[in-house]
Design a protein around this motif. Sequence first.
Motif, PDB file in Angstrom:
ATOM      1  N   GLY A  10     -18.414  -2.415 -80.682  1.00 31.71           N
ATOM      2  CA  GLY A  10     -19.148  -3.630 -81.549  1.00 31.71           C
ATOM      3  C   GLY A  10     -20.340  -3.040 -82.412  1.00 31.71           C
ATOM      4  N   ASN A  11     -21.135  -2.150 -81.848  1.00 29.36           N
ATOM      5  CA  ASN A  11     -22.365  -1.721 -82.384  1.00 29.36           C
ATOM      6  C   ASN A  11     -21.812  -0.625 -83.561  1.00 29.36           C
ATOM      7  N   VAL A  12     -20.811  -0.002 -83.431  1.00 27.66           N
ATOM      8  CA  VAL A  12     -20.292   0.995 -84.656  1.00 27.66           C
ATOM      9  C   VAL A  12     -19.940   0.008 -85.713  1.00 27.66           C
ATOM     10  N   LEU A  13     -19.011  -0.897 -85.232  1.00 30.46           N
ATOM     11  CA  LEU A  13     -18.155  -1.702 -86.172  1.00 30.46           C
ATOM     12  C   LEU A  13     -19.319  -2.614 -87.064  1.00 30.46           C
ATOM     13  N   ALA A  14     -20.358  -3.012 -86.461  1.00 30.69           N
ATOM     14  CA  ALA A  14     -21.399  -3.907 -86.948  1.00 30.69           C
ATOM     15  C   ALA A  14     -22.214  -2.975 -87.839  1.00 30.69           C
ATOM     16  N   ASN A  15     -22.489  -1.737 -87.536  1.00 26.27           N
ATOM     17  CA  ASN A  15     -23.093  -0.902 -88.442  1.00 26.27           C
ATOM     18  C   ASN A  15     -22.365  -0.496 -89.613  1.00 26.27           C
ATOM     19  N   ALA A  16     -20.962  -0.387 -89.454  1.00 27.47           N
ATOM     20  CA  ALA A  16     -20.160  -0.111 -90.626  1.00 27.47           C
ATOM     21  C   ALA A  16     -20.226  -1.450 -91.747  1.00 27.47           C
ATOM     22  N   ILE A  17     -20.004  -2.676 -91.070  1.00 27.62           N
ATOM     23  CA  ILE A  17     -20.201  -3.825 -91.910  1.00 27.62           C
ATOM     24  C   ILE A  17     -21.351  -3.723 -92.524  1.00 27.62           C
ATOM     25  N   ARG A  18     -22.479  -3.667 -91.915  1.00 23.41           N
ATOM     26  CA  ARG A  18     -23.962  -3.725 -92.552  1.00 23.41           C
ATOM     27  C   ARG A  18     -23.988  -3.087 -93.554  1.00 23.41           C
ATOM     28  N   HIS A  19     -23.363  -1.842 -93.474  1.00 25.14           N
ATOM     29  CA  HIS A  19     -23.561  -0.904 -94.698  1.00 25.14           C
ATOM     30  C   HIS A  19     -22.542  -0.752 -95.649  1.00 25.14           C
ATOM     31  N   THR A  20     -21.747  -1.858 -95.715  1.00 26.10           N
ATOM     32  CA  THR A  20     -20.652  -1.737 -96.585  1.00 26.10           C
ATOM     33  C   THR A  20     -20.891  -2.865 -97.854  1.00 26.10           C
ATOM     34  N   PRO A  21     -20.939  -2.360 -98.907  1.00 22.40           N
ATOM     35  CA  PRO A  21     -21.308  -3.308-100.173  1.00 22.40           C
ATOM     36  C   PRO A  21     -20.320  -4.368-100.416  1.00 22.40           C
ATOM     37  N   ALA A  22     -20.658  -5.285-100.844  1.00 31.23           N
ATOM     38  CA  ALA A  22     -19.666  -6.413-101.283  1.00 31.23           C
ATOM     39  C   ALA A  22     -18.440  -5.873-101.994  1.00 31.23           C
TER      40      ALA A  22
ATOM     41  N   MET B 264     -10.476  -3.938 -80.346  1.00 32.43           N
ATOM     42  CA  MET B 264     -10.875  -3.636 -81.723  1.00 32.43           C
ATOM     43  C   MET B 264     -10.490  -5.026 -82.455  1.00 32.43           C
ATOM     44  N   ARG B 265      -9.333  -5.665 -82.091  1.00 30.78           N
ATOM     45  CA  ARG B 265      -8.876  -6.770 -82.832  1.00 30.78           C
ATOM     46  C   ARG B 265      -9.819  -8.044 -82.506  1.00 30.78           C
ATOM     47  N   THR B 266     -10.101  -8.148 -81.182  1.00 28.34           N
ATOM     48  CA  THR B 266     -11.100  -8.987 -80.722  1.00 28.34           C
ATOM     49  C   THR B 266     -12.257  -8.983 -81.505  1.00 28.34           C
ATOM     50  N   LEU B 267     -12.919  -7.872 -81.608  1.00 28.55           N
ATOM     51  CA  LEU B 267     -14.013  -7.452 -82.418  1.00 28.55           C
ATOM     52  C   LEU B 267     -13.800  -8.089 -83.936  1.00 28.55           C
ATOM     53  N   CYS B 268     -12.782  -7.673 -84.282  1.00 30.62           N
ATOM     54  CA  CYS B 268     -12.709  -7.896 -85.780  1.00 30.62           C
ATOM     55  C   CYS B 268     -12.514  -9.421 -86.123  1.00 30.62           C
ATOM     56  N   ASP B 269     -11.944 -10.204 -85.190  1.00 28.97           N
ATOM     57  CA  ASP B 269     -12.025 -11.320 -85.141  1.00 28.97           C
ATOM     58  C   ASP B 269     -13.371 -12.179 -85.257  1.00 28.97           C
ATOM     59  N   TYR B 270     -14.394 -11.687 -84.089  1.00 31.34           N
ATOM     60  CA  TYR B 270     -15.830 -12.038 -83.933  1.00 31.34           C
ATOM     61  C   TYR B 270     -16.456 -11.843 -85.303  1.00 31.34           C
ATOM     62  N   TYR B 271     -16.411 -10.704 -86.070  1.00 29.64           N
ATOM     63  CA  TYR B 271     -17.023 -10.346 -86.828  1.00 29.64           C
ATOM     64  C   TYR B 271     -16.442 -10.818 -88.324  1.00 29.64           C
ATOM     65  N   GLU B 272     -15.221 -11.447 -88.270  1.00 29.83           N
ATOM     66  CA  GLU B 272     -14.754 -11.727 -89.689  1.00 29.83           C
ATOM     67  C   GLU B 272     -15.549 -12.588 -90.472  1.00 29.83           C
ATOM     68  N   GLY B 273     -15.841 -13.659 -89.711  1.00 31.20           N
ATOM     69  CA  GLY B 273     -16.817 -14.763 -90.438  1.00 31.20           C
ATOM     70  C   GLY B 273     -18.013 -14.099 -91.130  1.00 31.20           C
ATOM     71  N   TRP B 274     -18.686 -13.206 -90.649  1.00 30.81           N
ATOM     72  CA  TRP B 274     -19.733 -12.440 -91.139  1.00 30.81           C
ATOM     73  C   TRP B 274     -19.364 -11.431 -92.253  1.00 30.81           C
ATOM     74  N   ALA B 275     -18.069 -10.814 -91.886  1.00 30.55           N
ATOM     75  CA  ALA B 275     -17.635  -9.827 -93.080  1.00 30.55           C
ATOM     76  C   ALA B 275     -17.265 -10.513 -94.307  1.00 30.55           C
ATOM     77  N   ASP B 276     -16.571 -11.734 -94.162  1.00 35.19           N
ATOM     78  CA  ASP B 276     -16.168 -12.437 -95.489  1.00 35.19           C
ATOM     79  C   ASP B 276     -17.644 -13.268 -95.881  1.00 35.19           C
ATOM     80  N   GLU B 277     -18.617 -13.368 -95.284  1.00 37.16           N
ATOM     81  CA  GLU B 277     -19.769 -14.034 -96.127  1.00 37.16           C
ATOM     82  C   GLU B 277     -20.187 -12.618 -96.804  1.00 37.16           C
ATOM     83  N   ARG B 278     -20.164 -11.563 -96.342  1.00 35.65           N
ATOM     84  CA  ARG B 278     -20.824 -10.448 -97.197  1.00 35.65           C
ATOM     85  C   ARG B 278     -19.598  -9.739 -98.123  1.00 35.65           C
ATOM     86  N   GLY B 279     -18.531 -10.262 -98.169  1.00 35.65           N
ATOM     87  CA  GLY B 279     -17.446  -9.833 -99.266  1.00 35.65           C
ATOM     88  C   GLY B 279     -16.757  -8.526 -98.518  1.00 35.65           C
ATOM     89  N   VAL B 280     -16.722  -8.220 -97.128  1.00 32.98           N
ATOM     90  CA  VAL B 280     -16.484  -7.112 -96.666  1.00 32.98           C
ATOM     91  C   VAL B 280     -14.784  -7.284 -96.121  1.00 32.98           C
TER      92      VAL B 280
END
Length: 489
Positions: free
Chosen positions: A365-377, A325-341
């Motif tokens: 990763g699919n569940v985490l990406a789905n959560a980031i995608r549907h979280t507002p800034a 999970m920490r590896t996944l968060c590191d991977y999606y961190e840039g995308w999450a920062d871009e979206r303000g999440v």
Amino acid sequence: MSRPLSLAARLTLFFGIAAAVVFPVFGWVIIESMENHFEEGDTDELKIIADAVEGALSAIGSSAELALIEPRFDDILVGHHSASLLISDTNGNTLYASSRTPDLTGAIRGMSMETTRESVGRWSDSHHSYQVLLRRLPSKLANELGASTIAVAVPIDHHMQFIASFRRTLWLMTATSIAVMSLMGWIAVRQGHAPLRDIVARMRRISANEMSSGVAPDSVPRELSDLALSFNDMLQRVEEAFQRLSHFNADIAHELRTPVTNLMTQTQVALSRARTIDEYREVLYSNMEEYERMAKMVGDMLFLAQADSGTCIADVGPVDLTKEMRTLCDYYEGWADERGVALDVHGDAAIEVEGDRLMLQRALGNVLANAIRHTPAGGSVRIVLTAHNGEVSVNVENTGEPIPPEHLPKLFDRFYRADPSRQRRGEGAGLGLAIAKSIIDAHGGTIAVTSNEARTAFEIVLPKTATTAPSMEDEPARATSTRQSITGE
């Protein structure tokens, strides 16, 4: 191997065997009872005669008086159907014989009286059969009168003829009863199997156009009510599966039509007039994006097909979910920062399960990406990992708009989107959560979702011990890198 007998044949054979055993036994008991009844009646009659003769002999004092009471012997025999009497001395000489007496000396010689005072048995001469009673007289009478044995006989020809006729009739009736019983058993079985044949007929009528031929449990015998319920449940599952397949075919056709249409349109525009190399290169890059989208969709569909057949799990071993999970968060961190999440992980230092690391990484990763995608800034995604009672729980929570309750049960369906209007390039084909569920199911776990005004939460529960054996089949389409398992490519 020969085909087993049908149920109707088995039950008919059972009825026939049961009748063939029971009826002859009953017939034998009846005949034996009848023979015993006749024998007891004849024996009682013989004893009455013998007692009367012995009493008459006891009333005289010498052998000289024996001739005087012969009329008394004749009177004793009156009323006893064709009874015969013979009195003999110790040498076997006849002292008295009734007028209709057969040669009972043969009976006296043939019937043993060595240890008993009285003997009863059957004896036959050349013409008739008799029930004979032999009685040894007391020694006092033997000494005074010289008479030692009395023999009384009654013919039993009519009894034997009656029993023989009755036996023939009874065995004929028994054979007829066995045949009738077998036939009635076959008819009863055929009638009893009528509801089964009706269910079979309904099953034969099931087709893609007719799925509603259920069986009312109240319309069949009580013993078949469970079968009717199971059949109705199976029919409902088949209908639901067929509907899902129909919807799936429509969805995949719809999803493929969009990129194909884009490719055709862009190609037609590019060919409508001469263009520069840079313009053609731009068209090719745009087409490449559509090809990649189609390739990803086809890859996802192949993976789901493998998951349905149970061949998606290929390498089972210990997996540290906290580390993944920490590896996944590191991977999606840039995308999450871009979206303000904001991403936040909570859990024990090391929570391990048995499973396929790349497949579990893809599901998480699919569940985490789905959560980031549907979280507002300005929102956040919180991951909590806990271990208890031999299970590991992974909760992925995100803030944002709640999901309507009617959409929750369908979120894990293929190509399903809670908001169909969000079908644009970059949003995916709606297979991410379906793939996640297939992977979790293959590992013997569960995945569920809840949603309210405050948050939407996905809960994944996995057993610590692997519940699926690794497949030995080749998987050329298996992901070969961490990046591929995370992105689902």
